[in-house]
Design a protein around this motif. Structure first.
Motif, short mmCIF file in Angstrom:
data_model
loop_
_atom_site.label_atom_id
_atom_site.label_comp_id
_atom_site.label_asym_id
_atom_site.label_seq_id
_atom_site.Cartn_x
_atom_site.Cartn_y
_atom_site.Cartn_z
N LEU A 35 0.85 -1.14 0.10
CA LEU A 35 -0.11 -0.14 -0.13
C LEU A 35 0.84 1.27 0.17
O LEU A 35 0.68 2.20 -0.67
CB LEU A 35 -0.88 0.04 1.21
CG LEU A 35 -1.72 1.22 1.43
CD1 LEU A 35 -2.48 1.72 0.40
CD2 LEU A 35 -2.53 1.18 2.85
N ALA A 36 1.97 1.53 0.76
CA ALA A 36 2.70 2.40 0.99
C ALA A 36 3.55 2.94 -0.48
O ALA A 36 3.49 3.98 -0.88
CB ALA A 36 3.83 2.40 1.95
N ALA A 37 3.84 1.66 -1.04
CA ALA A 37 4.63 2.07 -2.42
C ALA A 37 3.42 2.36 -3.52
O ALA A 37 3.80 3.33 -4.14
CB ALA A 37 5.22 0.59 -3.06
N LYS A 38 2.12 1.88 -3.41
CA LYS A 38 1.17 2.43 -4.31
C LYS A 38 0.83 3.80 -4.09
O LYS A 38 0.72 4.62 -4.90
CB LYS A 38 -0.08 1.40 -4.14
CG LYS A 38 0.11 0.19 -5.06
CD LYS A 38 0.25 0.19 -6.42
CE LYS A 38 -0.68 0.87 -7.38
NZ LYS A 38 -0.57 0.94 -8.83
N LEU A 39 0.83 4.10 -2.78
CA LEU A 39 0.53 5.48 -2.25
C LEU A 39 1.62 6.52 -2.75
O LEU A 39 1.35 7.67 -3.29
CB LEU A 39 0.05 5.95 -0.94
CG LEU A 39 -0.95 5.11 -0.58
CD1 LEU A 39 -1.16 5.07 1.12
CD2 LEU A 39 -2.31 5.62 -1.20
N PHE A 40 2.88 6.02 -2.60
CA PHE A 40 4.15 6.99 -3.08
C PHE A 40 4.00 7.10 -4.58
O PHE A 40 4.42 8.30 -4.86
CB PHE A 40 5.32 6.38 -2.51
CG PHE A 40 6.45 7.18 -2.57
CD1 PHE A 40 6.85 8.32 -1.35
CD2 PHE A 40 7.00 7.57 -3.94
CE1 PHE A 40 7.60 9.17 -1.49
CE2 PHE A 40 8.14 8.65 -3.86
CZ PHE A 40 8.54 9.36 -2.55
N PRO A 56 5.49 13.06 0.25
CA PRO A 56 4.57 12.48 1.21
C PRO A 56 5.63 11.71 2.27
O PRO A 56 6.49 11.05 2.11
CB PRO A 56 3.71 11.70 0.50
CG PRO A 56 4.56 11.20 -0.67
CD PRO A 56 5.36 12.25 -1.00
N VAL A 57 5.10 11.80 3.49
CA VAL A 57 5.48 10.83 4.34
C VAL A 57 4.36 9.79 4.88
O VAL A 57 3.21 10.29 5.09
CB VAL A 57 6.03 11.53 5.87
CG1 VAL A 57 6.26 10.30 6.93
CG2 VAL A 57 7.07 12.25 5.53
N VAL A 108 -1.29 9.75 5.26
CA VAL A 108 -0.36 10.31 4.16
C VAL A 108 -0.24 11.85 4.69
O VAL A 108 -1.18 12.86 4.59
CB VAL A 108 -0.86 10.23 2.75
CG1 VAL A 108 0.26 10.66 1.93
CG2 VAL A 108 -0.78 8.98 2.40
N ILE A 109 0.95 12.34 4.75
CA ILE A 109 1.13 13.60 5.15
C ILE A 109 2.05 14.41 4.04
O ILE A 109 3.12 13.88 3.75
CB ILE A 109 2.08 13.85 6.61
CG1 ILE A 109 0.96 13.11 7.76
CG2 ILE A 109 2.48 15.22 7.12
CD1 ILE A 109 1.76 12.83 8.99
N THR A 110 1.55 15.21 3.72
CA THR A 110 2.42 16.24 2.70
C THR A 110 2.29 17.68 3.17
O THR A 110 1.90 18.04 4.20
CB THR A 110 1.85 16.16 1.25
OG1 THR A 110 0.13 16.48 1.61
CG2 THR A 110 1.63 14.86 0.64
N GLY A 186 16.41 7.90 8.03
CA GLY A 186 16.04 9.41 8.29
C GLY A 186 14.56 9.60 8.29
O GLY A 186 14.29 10.69 7.99
N GLY A 187 13.85 8.75 8.71
CA GLY A 187 12.27 9.03 8.83
C GLY A 187 12.17 10.35 9.82
O GLY A 187 11.23 11.18 9.59
N GLY A 188 12.99 10.37 10.91
CA GLY A 188 12.89 11.46 11.67
C GLY A 188 13.08 12.98 10.88
O GLY A 188 12.30 13.92 11.21
N THR A 189 13.93 13.00 9.96
CA THR A 189 14.27 14.19 9.13
C THR A 189 13.08 14.40 8.13
O THR A 189 12.87 15.43 7.92
CB THR A 189 15.62 14.04 8.42
OG1 THR A 189 16.56 13.89 9.53
CG2 THR A 189 15.87 15.16 7.66
N ALA A 190 12.59 13.24 7.81
CA ALA A 190 11.33 13.58 6.72
C ALA A 190 10.34 14.08 7.47
O ALA A 190 9.45 15.14 6.81
CB ALA A 190 10.84 12.35 6.13
#
Length: 584
Positions: A35-40, A56-57, A108-110, A186-190
């Motif tokens: 799902l994450a890959a399809k959303l990205f 997006p994150v 999904v956060i943009t 680096g998710g924290g930096t995203a």
């Protein structure tokens, strides 16, 4: 109610707008990593840099979350500040179950908030709070404040970053419910680049369990395997820290920046020593009966009044490797003290430890000086390493800014590339040999969990390149299936393809587009396609000289075998990620 579509919450921090969208594909991509890959693919931008506000994150859970034991992980997907390509990280805690109780398959956060912000989402609530006053707060203090700002029940999950994420370290992590992390890449930096200090997920809604006899019968069968057999006993007992001594005995434990692969001092930081001297309690992610989280205690004495302060610090094998073996810290309590500072700064412990190991050797060799390091780094000196961790989280000079962007990036400027222990990112704690080194160096997440390369090295003395490559591709696909669910990889011995298909049927997802294995292959190709579109060149990956100098129980590393694996795996990756039109 079981649904054949994904329910996704979209939050734009720039505009403040929030909406719920529905997307098909449950039977083709299951959830989680698929799902994450399809959303990205839909909302990400392959032609924009990682720090573009519209990147997006994504947080995604799977179809079995909340229904079966150990289906307790969340997949976080983003364009990585480490290599500017698509990546993922995984964490447990209460995050997955809170999303399920919030009636969401994904968040999904943009966008980018104008000031430092905390976001709270639930099935009945979306709220942002200005928390600019929390800038510079460490991750532990941030958690304490957020629990007061967003009160809730046990279905509440709090994800937050520390100063490292705010300062855009390439390996800042996201702390989840104190003892779990989206650790690598680096998710924290995203989050930090979006001025997003924290996310609170409120599981404020219930969901019905499937009717009929099939589901409860299967649940009992799976629960029994997970709790009454020896299959999971290791994880509850000493935990993964049990690996320290065996790996040292196999000459496969990276020690002192991989200058050694074993040490008699490994006994001092073994899982047994941690259990005897520091273990306070076990904990578990929501929905897990195993309890693999090991929490140790650190005791410090106040000199003014002779009283003691006790702090609780989680540990397992990888933190012990990175903040013990790799920097030759050989007291369990000192390892925990360093980890405590890393937790507060919000850094990935493996990257931080390996980066400081390289810096120590570089200082020792005269590649850099104390002008760069500020403090004199010495093997085993816990106090100095604690100070250096704070400098990584809040860089005071160009050297630490570069080191926080990745060890190899720093080495390319100052020198010392040959002994930078980087396999795509700072290495994990296995020096088992050629297959693992290639697996992590070229793997999708550059993680030891992409596939069981470390296991192949230990079980196979023959050098069959084709068999090893087949294993890396097939094992990665099998793990992807579990990451679609999103299950804990510790449970992969229980949740085989047939059992997963039966579990899907028991909760109402009987119509799959292909077998579970075929779905895994579909997701595997989609993920590689995304990375290659963003510039990944597996055929250009180099493995540093240090890895070619080691000796394991098998003897010196075979560089010809290593090169055959490296070039062969690169070719397999390019084939898997080829554009669909090239396969027609």
């Amino acid at each position: 109610m079981i649904r054949d579509f994904f329910r996704v919450m979209m939050v734009n921090l720039t505009t403040g707008k929030t909406n719920i969208i529905e997307r098909p594909g449950r039977n083709e991509y299951l959830g989680g990593t698929g799902l994450a890959a399809k959303l990205f693919e839909e909302f990400g931008h392959v032609d924009r840099h990682w720090d573009d506000p519209e990147q997006p994150v994504i947080f995604a859970i799977g179809p079995l979350t909340g229904y079966f034991p150990l289906m307790s992980k969340t997949c976080c997907a983003f364009r990585s500040p480490y290599h500017n390509e698509y990546t993922e990280s995984y964490a447990g805690g209460k995050s997955a179950l809170s999303l399920r109780f919030a009636d969401l398959d994904a968040l999904v956060i943009t966008g980018k908030a104008p000031r430092l912000t905390a976001l709270c989402v639930g099935s009945r609530r979306v709220e942002t709070r200005d928390v600019e006053y929390m800038r510079g707060f460490d991750a532990i203090a941030t958690g304490r404040v957020l629990r007061k700002i967003f009160p809730g029940s046990g279905r509440r999950s709090i994800m937050r970053i520390g100063p490292a994420g705010e300062n855009l370290s390439a390996y800042a992590c996201i702390n989840v419910d104190t003892y779990r992390h989206f650790g690598r890449m680096g998710g924290g930096t995203a989050m930090g680049v979006k001025n997003l200090k924290a996310i609170c997920i409120l599981g404020d809604r219930g969901f019905a369990l499937p009717e009929g006899k099939q589901y409860p019968k299967l649940y009992k069968h799976i629960y029994k395997q997970l709790t009454t057999t020896e299959m999971m006993a290791k994880y509850h007992g000493l935990g993964t820290a049990v690996n320290v001594k065996p790996l040292s005995e196999l000459k496969s434990l990276p020690w002192k920046n991989l200058q050694q692969t074993s040490s008699p001092k490994a006994e001092n930081i073994s899982g047994e020593t941690f259990a005897d001297d520091t273990l306070l309690r076990n904990a578990a992610c929501a929905g897990c009966p195993v309890g693999c989280i090991h929490v140790g205690f650190v005791r410090e004495q106040f000199q003014t009044n002779n009283q003691y302060l006790y702090r609780q610090v989680g540990y397992d094998f990888e933190p012990i490797f990175a903040c013990g073996a790799m920097i030759e810290v050989t007291e369990a309590s000192d390892v925990l003290r360093i980890l405590d500072v890393i937790e507060k700064e919000g850094l990935d412990c493996m990257s931080a430890g390996v980066a400081l190991a390289w810096a120590t050797e570089a200082l020792e060799k005269g590649v850099i000086s104390e002008k760069e390091t500020v403090v004199k780094l010495n093997w085993g000196d816990a106090e100095t390493y604690m100070a250096a961790v704070e400098l990584l989280g809040r860089p005071p000079n160009e050297f630490y800014r570069l080191l926080a962007s990745g060890t190899m990036k720093c080495a390319k400027v100052y020198g010392g590339e040959d002994f930078a222990c980087v396999l795509g990112q700072e290495m994990a704690g296995y020096a088992t040999g050629e297959v693992f080194f290639v697996s992590e160096a070229l793997g999708f997440r550059h993680a030891h969990l992409d596939s069981g390369g470390y296991s192949w090295d230990q079980k196979h003395e023959e050098q069959d390149v084709t068999a090893a490559l087949d294993f890396l591709v097939d094992d990665a696909r099998d793990r992807i299936v579990l990451n679609c669910m999103v299950g804990c990889l510790f449970s992969r011995g229980v949740y085989n393809d047939d059992l997963l298909a039966e579990a899907m049927e028991s909760v109402g997802y009987g119509e799959l587009h292909g077998s579970v294995s075929e779905i895994g292959d579909r997701v595997q190709r989609l993920r590689w396609r995304l990375r290659l579109q963003m510039g990944y060149r597996p055929d250009k990956v180099k493995i540093p000289k240090r890895y070619k100098e080691i000796t394991t129980w098998k003897g010196p590393l075979d560089t010809d075998y290593l090169e055959a694996l490296r070039s062969g795996y690169a070719a397999r990756i390019l084939e898997m990620g080829a554009p669909l039109k090239d396969k027609e």
